[in-house]
Scaffold this motif. Structure first.
Motif, PDB file in Angstrom:
ATOM      1  N   HIS A   3     -50.360  45.197  29.541  1.00 29.09           N
ATOM      2  CA  HIS A   3     -50.701  46.606  29.419  1.00 29.09           C
ATOM      3  C   HIS A   3     -50.751  47.299  30.774  1.00 29.09           C
ATOM      4  O   HIS A   3     -50.407  48.466  30.888  1.00 29.09           O
ATOM      5  CB  HIS A   3     -52.067  46.765  28.743  1.00 29.09           C
ATOM      6  CG  HIS A   3     -52.077  46.264  27.332  1.00 29.09           C
ATOM      7  ND1 HIS A   3     -53.243  45.955  26.662  1.00 29.09           N
ATOM      8  CD2 HIS A   3     -51.076  46.012  26.464  1.00 29.09           C
ATOM      9  CE1 HIS A   3     -52.945  45.544  25.449  1.00 29.09           C
ATOM     10  NE2 HIS A   3     -51.633  45.568  25.313  1.00 29.09           N
ATOM     11  N   HIS A   4     -51.235  46.591  31.801  1.00 25.22           N
ATOM     12  CA  HIS A   4     -51.538  47.250  33.073  1.00 25.22           C
ATOM     13  C   HIS A   4     -50.771  46.660  34.247  1.00 25.22           C
ATOM     14  O   HIS A   4     -51.171  46.835  35.394  1.00 25.22           O
ATOM     15  CB  HIS A   4     -53.045  47.146  33.361  1.00 25.22           C
ATOM     16  CG  HIS A   4     -53.915  47.634  32.247  1.00 25.22           C
ATOM     17  ND1 HIS A   4     -53.924  48.941  31.820  1.00 25.22           N
ATOM     18  CD2 HIS A   4     -54.803  46.984  31.448  1.00 25.22           C
ATOM     19  CE1 HIS A   4     -54.774  49.073  30.817  1.00 25.22           C
ATOM     20  NE2 HIS A   4     -55.314  47.898  30.573  1.00 25.22           N
ATOM     21  N   SER A   7     -49.510  49.355  36.979  1.00 28.52           N
ATOM     22  CA  SER A   7     -50.553  49.872  37.862  1.00 28.52           C
ATOM     23  C   SER A   7     -51.110  48.771  38.749  1.00 28.52           C
ATOM     24  O   SER A   7     -51.462  49.018  39.918  1.00 28.52           O
ATOM     25  CB  SER A   7     -51.684  50.498  37.029  1.00 28.52           C
ATOM     26  OG  SER A   7     -52.296  49.525  36.192  1.00 28.52           O
ATOM     27  N   THR A   8     -51.169  47.540  38.235  1.00 27.33           N
ATOM     28  CA  THR A   8     -51.674  46.429  39.047  1.00 27.33           C
ATOM     29  C   THR A   8     -50.744  46.138  40.215  1.00 27.33           C
ATOM     30  O   THR A   8     -51.191  45.950  41.357  1.00 27.33           O
ATOM     31  CB  THR A   8     -51.840  45.169  38.185  1.00 27.33           C
ATOM     32  OG1 THR A   8     -52.763  45.444  37.127  1.00 27.33           O
ATOM     33  CG2 THR A   8     -52.369  44.011  39.023  1.00 27.33           C
ATOM     34  N   HIS A 180     -58.823  45.057  39.990  1.00 25.14           N
ATOM     35  CA  HIS A 180     -58.370  46.255  39.270  1.00 25.14           C
ATOM     36  C   HIS A 180     -57.967  45.903  37.835  1.00 25.14           C
ATOM     37  O   HIS A 180     -58.341  46.597  36.884  1.00 25.14           O
ATOM     38  CB  HIS A 180     -57.176  46.857  40.016  1.00 25.14           C
ATOM     39  CG  HIS A 180     -56.360  47.807  39.200  1.00 25.14           C
ATOM     40  ND1 HIS A 180     -56.710  49.118  38.999  1.00 25.14           N
ATOM     41  CD2 HIS A 180     -55.189  47.629  38.506  1.00 25.14           C
ATOM     42  CE1 HIS A 180     -55.815  49.709  38.228  1.00 25.14           C
ATOM     43  NE2 HIS A 180     -54.890  48.825  37.916  1.00 25.14           N
ATOM     44  N   LEU A 181     -57.217  44.816  37.682  1.00 23.17           N
ATOM     45  CA  LEU A 181     -56.771  44.402  36.352  1.00 23.17           C
ATOM     46  C   LEU A 181     -57.957  44.042  35.469  1.00 23.17           C
ATOM     47  O   LEU A 181     -58.004  44.423  34.284  1.00 23.17           O
ATOM     48  CB  LEU A 181     -55.827  43.209  36.483  1.00 23.17           C
ATOM     49  CG  LEU A 181     -55.247  42.636  35.187  1.00 23.17           C
ATOM     50  CD1 LEU A 181     -54.412  43.689  34.477  1.00 23.17           C
ATOM     51  CD2 LEU A 181     -54.400  41.412  35.480  1.00 23.17           C
ATOM     52  N   LEU A 183     -61.074  45.135  35.701  1.00 25.53           N
ATOM     53  CA  LEU A 183     -61.841  46.332  35.339  1.00 25.53           C
ATOM     54  C   LEU A 183     -61.096  47.169  34.307  1.00 25.53           C
ATOM     55  O   LEU A 183     -61.710  47.704  33.381  1.00 25.53           O
ATOM     56  CB  LEU A 183     -62.132  47.157  36.593  1.00 25.53           C
ATOM     57  CG  LEU A 183     -63.098  46.526  37.605  1.00 25.53           C
ATOM     58  CD1 LEU A 183     -63.256  47.417  38.824  1.00 25.53           C
ATOM     59  CD2 LEU A 183     -64.454  46.259  36.963  1.00 25.53           C
ATOM     60  N   ARG A 184     -59.764  47.288  34.466  1.00 31.29           N
ATOM     61  CA  ARG A 184     -58.995  48.050  33.484  1.00 31.29           C
ATOM     62  C   ARG A 184     -59.068  47.387  32.110  1.00 31.29           C
ATOM     63  O   ARG A 184     -59.240  48.077  31.087  1.00 31.29           O
ATOM     64  CB  ARG A 184     -57.537  48.155  33.934  1.00 31.29           C
ATOM     65  CG  ARG A 184     -57.284  49.100  35.090  1.00 31.29           C
ATOM     66  CD  ARG A 184     -57.516  50.550  34.707  1.00 31.29           C
ATOM     67  NE  ARG A 184     -56.648  50.975  33.632  1.00 31.29           N
ATOM     68  CZ  ARG A 184     -55.435  51.497  33.812  1.00 31.29           C
ATOM     69  NH1 ARG A 184     -54.962  51.642  35.034  1.00 31.29           N
ATOM     70  NH2 ARG A 184     -54.715  51.894  32.787  1.00 31.29           N
ATOM     71  N   ALA A 185     -58.929  46.066  32.095  1.00 31.66           N
ATOM     72  CA  ALA A 185     -58.998  45.354  30.815  1.00 31.66           C
ATOM     73  C   ALA A 185     -60.382  45.476  30.200  1.00 31.66           C
ATOM     74  O   ALA A 185     -60.533  45.524  28.974  1.00 31.66           O
ATOM     75  CB  ALA A 185     -58.632  43.886  31.009  1.00 31.66           C
ATOM     76  N   ASP A 188     -60.717  49.644  29.444  1.00 30.70           N
ATOM     77  CA  ASP A 188     -59.702  50.284  28.609  1.00 30.70           C
ATOM     78  C   ASP A 188     -59.548  49.508  27.308  1.00 30.70           C
ATOM     79  O   ASP A 188     -58.985  48.417  27.289  1.00 30.70           O
ATOM     80  CB  ASP A 188     -58.368  50.337  29.354  1.00 30.70           C
ATOM     81  CG  ASP A 188     -57.322  51.138  28.574  1.00 30.70           C
ATOM     82  OD1 ASP A 188     -57.663  51.676  27.503  1.00 30.70           O
ATOM     83  OD2 ASP A 188     -56.169  51.215  29.041  1.00 30.70           O
ATOM     84  N   ARG A 192     -52.574  49.459  22.341  1.00 27.12           N
ATOM     85  CA  ARG A 192     -51.344  49.765  23.066  1.00 27.12           C
ATOM     86  C   ARG A 192     -50.094  49.161  22.431  1.00 27.12           C
ATOM     87  O   ARG A 192     -48.994  49.604  22.733  1.00 27.12           O
ATOM     88  CB  ARG A 192     -51.454  49.291  24.515  1.00 27.12           C
ATOM     89  CG  ARG A 192     -52.489  50.080  25.312  1.00 27.12           C
ATOM     90  CD  ARG A 192     -52.506  49.630  26.753  1.00 27.12           C
ATOM     91  NE  ARG A 192     -53.386  50.466  27.558  1.00 27.12           N
ATOM     92  CZ  ARG A 192     -53.030  51.600  28.131  1.00 27.12           C
ATOM     93  NH1 ARG A 192     -51.793  52.031  27.982  1.00 27.12           N
ATOM     94  NH2 ARG A 192     -53.869  52.302  28.853  1.00 27.12           N
TER      95      ARG A 192
END
Length: 450
Positions: A3-4, A7-8, A180-181, A183-185, A188, A192
Motif C-alpha cells: 500500500h505504501h 511513499s516509503t 514511516h511504513l 506508522l502509516r500501516a 491508515d 485499498r
C-alpha cells in the motif's frame, strides 16, 4: 508494504540525501596522540627479592598514573591547550594504562595540535614526578625514563568520505523509512485492494470499477452478474449500498441498471436514498427531461401521457410510500435505458416510510412488470434507511470504494447487515483503476471470477 511502498521509497531517498549531505559536511578528522613511557628501575639492585622489587616498581608507576589523573595536573594542561578543552573532560578522555616498567598514554581530539600538546604535557608531568621520586643511596632516582616518544596520527575512518557518508545515510534512511511504513500501516486503515475486502467478507466480487460513471467494461460485467440474482417472492430485486458516502453506490446502481436495460432486460432503478438522492441527481444530468408520467404501460413503452420532468416531476418513492401518488404517477420511462423511480419529495422520516408495508407492496407489483429491480440505498453507517430495506430484497450488494472507506467502517457495515439477517450477495469495488482485474492470475482477477 504493497500500500505504501511508493511513499516509503520516497522517504528513504530523501533521508538518504539529507543524512549523507549532513554527515559529509560536518565530518571532521580525529587525531590520536599516544606514547609508551618505558622505565628502568634500580629497585632490583636495592631489593634482594625480585618479586619485592617488581611490586615496588609497579606501585611507583601506579602512583604516577594516579598523579596524572589529578586536577592539579590536568587543569593547567587544559588551560594551555585551549579550544574549549576542560580538565574534567581530560580526566574522562585521557587513557592511561600502567604496566611492568611501562606507562601508556593516549588522547584523541579533532585538533591535531591539541592532541599532541596534551600528551606531551603529560609526559613532562611524568618526568617531573620521576625526578622527585625518593632517590637511591647514591642519589640516582629509583626509576628512569628511557623512552617517551610521542606519535600523533589521524584516526582511521574519520574525516570526510563520500562512501562512508552514503552508507550512513542509507542505513539511517532505511530506518526512517521503516518507521514511516510502520506508522502509516498503524494509522491508515483504509481499504485499498481486494485483499483488504476479503479480510472483512468472503462475498464474491461481482464487479470492479475504476470510475462508476465511466467504466463500460466493468459495468457490463456487473450487470451480467446481477442478472443471475435469485428472486425473492418472485421479484429479482437488488439493493446496492455503500458503507459511507462517497463510495459511488448511486452511480454504480445507475450504470448497472442502464446496462441491464440496454441488454434487453426490463429494468427499473429505484432511488431509495431519500436523503442523499444521488441517483435522482445523476439521472437528471444524464437525461435532462423525460417522457413524463403516464400509465405503467406507457412508462415501459414510452407512450404515456402527462407532464413532468425526467425524474417524474417532484414525486417519487417517498410520495408513493406516503400514499400521495400511485405507481403510474412516479415511475418515469427513460428511452433506451432503465426506467426510474426517483427519490421523490423530501421527508423528515425516511426510515419510517421505508419500514412500512408500502415498499413490499410496491416491489411485488413492480416485479410483475420488470425482470430486475435495482435499488440504490443510503450509506449503511448514516442511518437505518438501508437496513430496513435489505431484508426485503433478493440480494444486498455492498459497494466498496477503495481508498475511500476505512476497514473498521466496512466491517461495521457488514456486521450491521449480519445483525439484520442479511448475507451480502457479493460486493462491488469502485476506484480500482483502469486495468484492475484484467490479469486472471491477480487477486482481484481471481475474486471477480469466483
Amino acid at each position: 508494504m504493497r500500500h505504501h511502498w511508493i511513499s516509503t521509497v520516497a522517504v528513504v531517498l530523501v533521508a538518504l540525501v539529507l543524512v549523507t549531505a549532513a554527515h559529509f559536511s560536518t565530518s571532521k578528522p580525529s587525531y590520536t596522540s599516544q606514547t609508551s613511557i618505558v622505565f628502568t628501575s634500580r629497585a632490583f639492585e636495592s631489593f634482594r627479592d625480585p618479586d619485592s622489587a617488581t611490586a615496588y616498581t609497579t606501585s611507583l608507576i601506579q602512583s604516577y598514573t594516579n598523579y596524572l589523573q589529578s586536577a592539579n595536573v590536568l587543569n593547567p594542561i587544559a588551560e594551555k591547550a585551549g579550544n574549549g578543552v576542560e580538565g574534567s573532560a581530560l580526566q574522562q578522555s585521557v587513557q592511561l594504562k600502567p604496566g611492568p616498567l611501562m606507562l601508556q598514554i593516549s588522547y584523541e581530539n579533532t585538533d591535531r595540535g591539541t592532541a599532541d600538546l596534551v600528551v606531551r604535557e603529560l609526559v613532562s608531568a611524568v618526568r617531573r614526578a620521576v625526578s622527585t621520586t625518593t632517590p637511591a643511596a647514591n642519589g640516582t632516582p629509583m626509576l628512569q625514563i628511557v623512552q617517551a616518544g610521542v606519535i600523533t596520527d589521524q584516526v582511521p575512518g574519520t574525516g570526510r568520505s563520500i562512501p562512508r557518508s552514503l552508507v550512513i545515510g542509507l542505513v539511517i534512511g532505511v530506518i526512517i523509512g521503516l518507521v514511516h511504513l510502520f506508522l502509516r500501516a498503524l494509522l491508515d486503515s483504509r481499504v485499498r485492494d481486494v485483499e483488504d475486502v476479503l479480510e472483512v467478507t468472503d462475498a464474491s466480487v461481482l464487479g470492479a470499477l475504476g470510475d462508476p460513471a465511466d467504466s463500460s467494461e466493468g459495468i457490463a460485467v456487473l450487470a451480467h452478474n446481477l442478472g443471475f440474482v435469485a428472486p425473492r417472492e418472485g421479484v429479482h430485486s437488488v439493493l446496492l449500498v455503500s458503507s459511507v458516502p462517497g463510495e459511488g453506490a448511486g452511480a454504480t446502481a445507475l450504470g448497472a441498471a442502464d446496462a441491464l436495460a440496454a441488454s434487453g432486460t426490463r429494468t427499473l432503478l429505484i432511488d431509495a436514498d431519500l436523503r442523499g438522492r444521488e441517483v435522482t441527481r445523476l439521472a437528471v444530468n444524464d437525461t435532462g427531461s423525460g417522457t413524463g408520467n403516464g400509465t405503467e404501460s406507457g412508462n415501459r413503452n414510452g407512450t404515456g401521457t402527462g407532464a413532468g420532468s425526467g425524474t417524474g416531476g417532484a414525486r417519487g418513492l417517498s410520495d408513493l410510500l406516503a400514499e400521495r401518488a400511485g405507481l403510474s404517477d412516479v415511475v418515469t420511462h427513460r428511452e433506451g435505458v432503465a426506467d426510474l423511480l426517483a427519490a421523490g419529495s423530501r421527508v423528515g422520516n425516511p426510515a419510517e416510510l421505508l419500514a412500512g408495508g408500502g415498499l413490499d407492496s410496491a416491489l411485488a407489483r413492480l416485479g410483475a412488470d420488470y425482470d430486475v429491480v435495482v435499488l440504490a440505498g443510503a450509506p449503511l453507517l448514516t442511518g437505518s434507511d438501508s437496513l430496513v430495506i435489505a431484508p426485503r430484497v433478493a440480494a444486498t450488494v455492498p459497494v466498496v470504494g477503495l481508498g475511500r472507506v476505512r476497514k473498521p467502517d466496512l466491517l461495521q457495515a457488514v456486521e450491521l447487515l449480519d445483525a439484520s439477517g442479511v448475507v451480502p450477495g457479493g460486493v462491488v469495488l469502485t476506484g480500482t483503476g483502469r486495468a484492475a482485474g484484467r490479469d486472471p492470475y491477480s487477486a482481484l482477477g481471481t475474486a471477480t471470477a469466483r
